[in-house]
Design a protein around this motif. Structure first.
Motif, PDB file in Angstrom:
ATOM      1  N   ARG A  81       0.857  -1.188   0.000  1.00 52.16           N
ATOM      2  CA  ARG A  81       0.000   0.000   0.000  1.00 52.16           C
ATOM      3  C   ARG A  81       0.890   1.234   0.000  1.00 52.16           C
ATOM      4  N   ILE A  82       0.701   2.111  -0.969  1.00 52.31           N
ATOM      5  CA  ILE A  82       1.509   3.324  -1.089  1.00 52.31           C
ATOM      6  C   ILE A  82       0.599   4.528  -0.871  1.00 52.31           C
ATOM      7  N   THR A  83       0.834   5.258   0.216  1.00 50.01           N
ATOM      8  CA  THR A  83      -0.005   6.408   0.550  1.00 50.01           C
ATOM      9  C   THR A  83       0.699   7.743   0.312  1.00 50.01           C
ATOM     10  N   GLU A  84       2.019   7.731   0.320  1.00 51.37           N
ATOM     11  CA  GLU A  84       2.788   8.960   0.076  1.00 51.37           C
ATOM     12  C   GLU A  84       3.484   8.836  -1.272  1.00 51.37           C
ATOM     13  N   THR A  85       3.236   9.775  -2.159  1.00 44.26           N
ATOM     14  CA  THR A  85       3.774   9.675  -3.513  1.00 44.26           C
ATOM     15  C   THR A  85       4.417  10.983  -3.950  1.00 44.26           C
ATOM     16  N   SER A  86       5.117  10.904  -5.070  1.00 40.83           N
ATOM     17  CA  SER A  86       5.811  12.074  -5.598  1.00 40.83           C
ATOM     18  C   SER A  86       4.867  13.056  -6.281  1.00 40.83           C
ATOM     19  N   ALA A  87       3.617  12.656  -6.509  1.00 44.95           N
ATOM     20  CA  ALA A  87       2.680  13.510  -7.250  1.00 44.95           C
ATOM     21  C   ALA A  87       1.559  14.072  -6.384  1.00 44.95           C
ATOM     22  N   GLY A  88       1.604  13.812  -5.074  1.00 47.71           N
ATOM     23  CA  GLY A  88       0.580  14.370  -4.202  1.00 47.71           C
ATOM     24  C   GLY A  88      -0.682  13.531  -4.187  1.00 47.71           C
ATOM     25  N   SER A  89      -1.811  14.180  -3.926  1.00 46.41           N
ATOM     26  CA  SER A  89      -3.063  13.455  -3.755  1.00 46.41           C
ATOM     27  C   SER A  89      -4.211  14.167  -4.473  1.00 46.41           C
ATOM     28  N   TYR A  90      -5.344  13.509  -4.506  1.00 44.55           N
ATOM     29  CA  TYR A  90      -6.517  13.991  -5.222  1.00 44.55           C
ATOM     30  C   TYR A  90      -7.736  13.824  -4.327  1.00 44.55           C
ATOM     31  N   GLU A  91      -8.526  14.876  -4.209  1.00 47.36           N
ATOM     32  CA  GLU A  91      -9.757  14.808  -3.431  1.00 47.36           C
ATOM     33  C   GLU A  91     -10.895  14.387  -4.354  1.00 47.36           C
ATOM     34  N   HIS A  92     -11.412  13.208  -4.100  1.00 50.07           N
ATOM     35  CA  HIS A  92     -12.483  12.668  -4.939  1.00 50.07           C
ATOM     36  C   HIS A  92     -13.813  13.282  -4.512  1.00 50.07           C
ATOM     37  N   ILE A  93     -14.546  13.835  -5.484  1.00 52.95           N
ATOM     38  CA  ILE A  93     -15.854  14.423  -5.232  1.00 52.95           C
ATOM     39  C   ILE A  93     -16.932  13.435  -5.662  1.00 52.95           C
ATOM     40  N   PHE A  94     -17.869  13.153  -4.759  1.00 54.21           N
ATOM     41  CA  PHE A  94     -18.954  12.232  -5.095  1.00 54.21           C
ATOM     42  C   PHE A  94     -19.995  12.969  -5.934  1.00 54.21           C
ATOM     43  N   PRO A  95     -20.258  12.503  -7.157  1.00 60.00           N
ATOM     44  CA  PRO A  95     -21.169  13.238  -8.039  1.00 60.00           C
ATOM     45  C   PRO A  95     -22.596  13.351  -7.517  1.00 60.00           C
ATOM     46  N   GLY A  96     -22.988  12.459  -6.619  1.00 57.81           N
ATOM     47  CA  GLY A  96     -24.353  12.506  -6.097  1.00 57.81           C
ATOM     48  C   GLY A  96     -24.602  13.646  -5.148  1.00 57.81           C
ATOM     49  N   THR A  97     -23.544  14.181  -4.533  1.00 60.47           N
ATOM     50  CA  THR A  97     -23.703  15.244  -3.540  1.00 60.47           C
ATOM     51  C   THR A  97     -22.853  16.475  -3.830  1.00 60.47           C
ATOM     52  N   GLY A  98     -21.835  16.322  -4.679  1.00 61.35           N
ATOM     53  CA  GLY A  98     -20.907  17.425  -4.904  1.00 61.35           C
ATOM     54  C   GLY A  98     -19.965  17.638  -3.749  1.00 61.35           C
ATOM     55  N   ARG A  99     -19.917  16.688  -2.821  1.00 61.12           N
ATOM     56  CA  ARG A  99     -19.059  16.818  -1.648  1.00 61.12           C
ATOM     57  C   ARG A  99     -17.927  15.794  -1.670  1.00 61.12           C
ATOM     58  N   PRO A 100     -16.839  16.060  -0.937  1.00 63.42           N
ATOM     59  CA  PRO A 100     -15.703  15.129  -0.937  1.00 63.42           C
ATOM     60  C   PRO A 100     -16.107  13.735  -0.458  1.00 63.42           C
ATOM     61  N   ASN A 101     -15.518  12.759  -1.109  1.00 62.84           N
ATOM     62  CA  ASN A 101     -15.826  11.359  -0.842  1.00 62.84           C
ATOM     63  C   ASN A 101     -14.647  10.637  -0.208  1.00 62.84           C
ATOM     64  N   GLY A 102     -13.448  11.178  -0.426  1.00 65.36           N
ATOM     65  CA  GLY A 102     -12.232  10.557   0.054  1.00 65.36           C
ATOM     66  C   GLY A 102     -11.049  11.126  -0.698  1.00 65.36           C
TER      67      GLY A 102
END
Length: 487
Positions: free
Chosen positions: A20-41
């Motif tokens: 499992r790789i959680t820290e990467t050279s490209a950073g991270s992405y906040e996934h938006i749930f299309p059903g609510t328009g709010r962050p999902n993870g």
């Protein structure tokens, strides 16, 4: 509105070399749930360093994979299919969490399982042959060998289907895989990567990463990649092909579509209305390369069909994708919603046809999500932008034709050629018309039902290469000729 809850735990790590790789050279992405328009993870993004590690671990794991022998490889693929089946409910909810596809349509794990079982059966089957050689007694062997490490680039709309159609035959052929998922639909692919290691596949045999264009570029440019399989849009495909040319890396491209659905006068109109609605604006909110967005109807049944068709479309429930009664969820993002609404406005402004239903974004309890009304235009001219440019949303065009020749001409009058659909009870017509349609798949009196036994892929701007069937297996094998002199 409070939507039903997502899975308690969403995967939040890349899967590289069995870790499992959680820290990467490209950073991270906040996934938006299309059903609510709010962050999902939040999920990490793979950079060049992570791609390098994934390819190298794939190279080592592929050697270990081949050394296991055919029987063990077959058994492990069957074990993976069993594990997917046992977690079907989890994968279904992960699919909903990924891109808000309604739960009633989100069971893609079933198709993934079928592909794994089907191609597991080819692991221990002979892939080559021996032929005579003109004027010689030499032994002439034609063998098929794996490429090594395959790069698979999946779209957000159905990554588990791509996992089945690509990862299963790639492993059966003896390859390792670096699977790049879209950050808009990362959760089910990342869980699948974990499962591959859990069932005993060599660590690194299936690496799953997420990332944007920069990640895909690093994968395509990598000299350790034997072949690329891309599913997505035409312009991205052109970029990938140009980039892959630097290393002469072969590319398979499964691209978009603007599929015609031909309703003949002898069709079962009730069945045709149901199929046309679900293959058109309803399923996945029309966000599918297989969407039958051009509906061609014989003039004599145009009004009767349209009445039945609109009744199905307008009765479809739009809403919470976790609700089993919902048929239509949101589109994938705010940007997608804006683009689709702009296409609708342009069509109305250009007089492309009569707006019969839909055309707006939904408000009220659904206002925070990206929900659009299923939209139908009637009397559309096939030459207009609405009929020629892939909308990739819940928008379809209905047009008239007067005879078989005109229907075929209109159906073929597009740069795309992925699917075509024919509704008729005349067996001779079904054969005759299907053979004249310029499409890689023709579906008669049914929706597009991809199976591991059938080769799937496009003509023209819909790409080249196939997934499924022997043709799909051979995409992951390269040919070697061996001559052994006996004289």
């Amino acid at each position: 509105m409070t939507l039903s809850t997502a899975p308690l735990s969403l995967p939040d790590a890349l899967h590289i070399a069995g870790e499992r790789i959680t820290e990467t050279s490209a950073g991270s992405y906040e996934h938006i749930f299309p059903g609510t328009g709010r962050p999902n993870g939040t999920v990490p993004l793979a950079g060049r360093a992570e791609i390098d590690r994934a390819v190298e671990s794939g190279r080592l794991a592929q050697r270990e994979w081949l050394a296991l022998g055919a029987d063990r490889r077959r058994d492990l693929l069957i074990a993976l299919a069993d594990a997917v089946a046992a977690r079907a409910a989890e994968f279904t909810r992960l699919n909903v969490a990924d891109y808000a596809v309604p739960v009633s349509f989100a069971g893609n794990a079933v198709l993934l399982e079928r592909f794994l079982r089907h191609f597991a059966g080819y692991v221990d089957k002979p892939h080559g042959l021996s032929t005579p050689v003109s004027g010689s007694a030499d032994v002439n062997l034609v063998e098929r060998e794996p490429y090594g490490v395959m790069g698979v680039i999946a779209p957000w709309n159905g990554p588990m289907v791509v996992a089945g159609a690509c990862v299963a035959p790639a492993l059966a052929a003896g390859n390792a895989v670096v699977f790049k998922a879209s950050p808009q639909a990362p959760f089910a692919p990342l869980r699948f990567g974990e499962l591959c290691t859990e069932v005993g596949l060599p660590p690194g045999l299936v690496n799953v990463v997420t990332g944007h264009a920069e990640t895909g570029d690093a994968l395509v440019r990598h000299p350790g990649i034997g072949k690329i399989h891309f599913t997505g849009g035409v312009e991205t495909a052109r970029t990938i092909i140009r980039t892959a040319a630097a290393n002469l890396t072969p590319v398979v491209a499964e691209l978009g579509g603007k599929s015609a659905n031909i309703i003949f006068a002898d069709a079962d109109l009730d069945l045709a209305a149901q199929l046309s609605a679900h293959q058109g604006p309803l399923t996945q909110s029309g966000q599918s390369c297989a969407c039958a967005s051009r509906i061609l109807v014989h003039d004599s049944v145009y009004d009767a069909f349209l009445e039945k068709f609109l009744a199905v479309v307008e009765s479809a429930k739009v809403g919470d994708p976790y609700d089993p009664a919902v048929a239509v969820g949101p589109v994938v993002s705010a940007q997608a919603a804006d683009r689709i609404l702009a296409a609708i406005d342009d069509a109305v402004g250009a007089g492309a046809g009569e707006l019969l239903t839909g055309g707006h974004r939904l408000g009220g309890d659904l206002a925070d999500g990206y929900y659009l009304e299923p939209t139908v235009f009637g009397g559309v001219d096939n030459r207009c932008a609405l009929a020629q440019i892939e909308t990739f949303g819940p928008v379809v065009s209905v047009m008239r034709f007067t005879d078989e020749d005109e229907a075929i001409r209109i159906a073929n009058d597009t740069p795309y050629g992925l699917n075509a659909f024919v509704q008729t009870t005349n067996l001779a017509r079904a054969h005759r018309v299907s053979r004249q349609l310029e499409a890689g798949s023709v579906w008669v009196n049914k929706y597009s039902d991809i199976s591991p036994q059938g080769p799937y892929g496009g003509y023209k701007h819909s790409g080249y290469g196939r997934t499924g069937g022997l043709d799909g297996l051979y995409e992951f094998l390269r040919i070697k000729n061996i001559r052994i002199g006996l004289g």
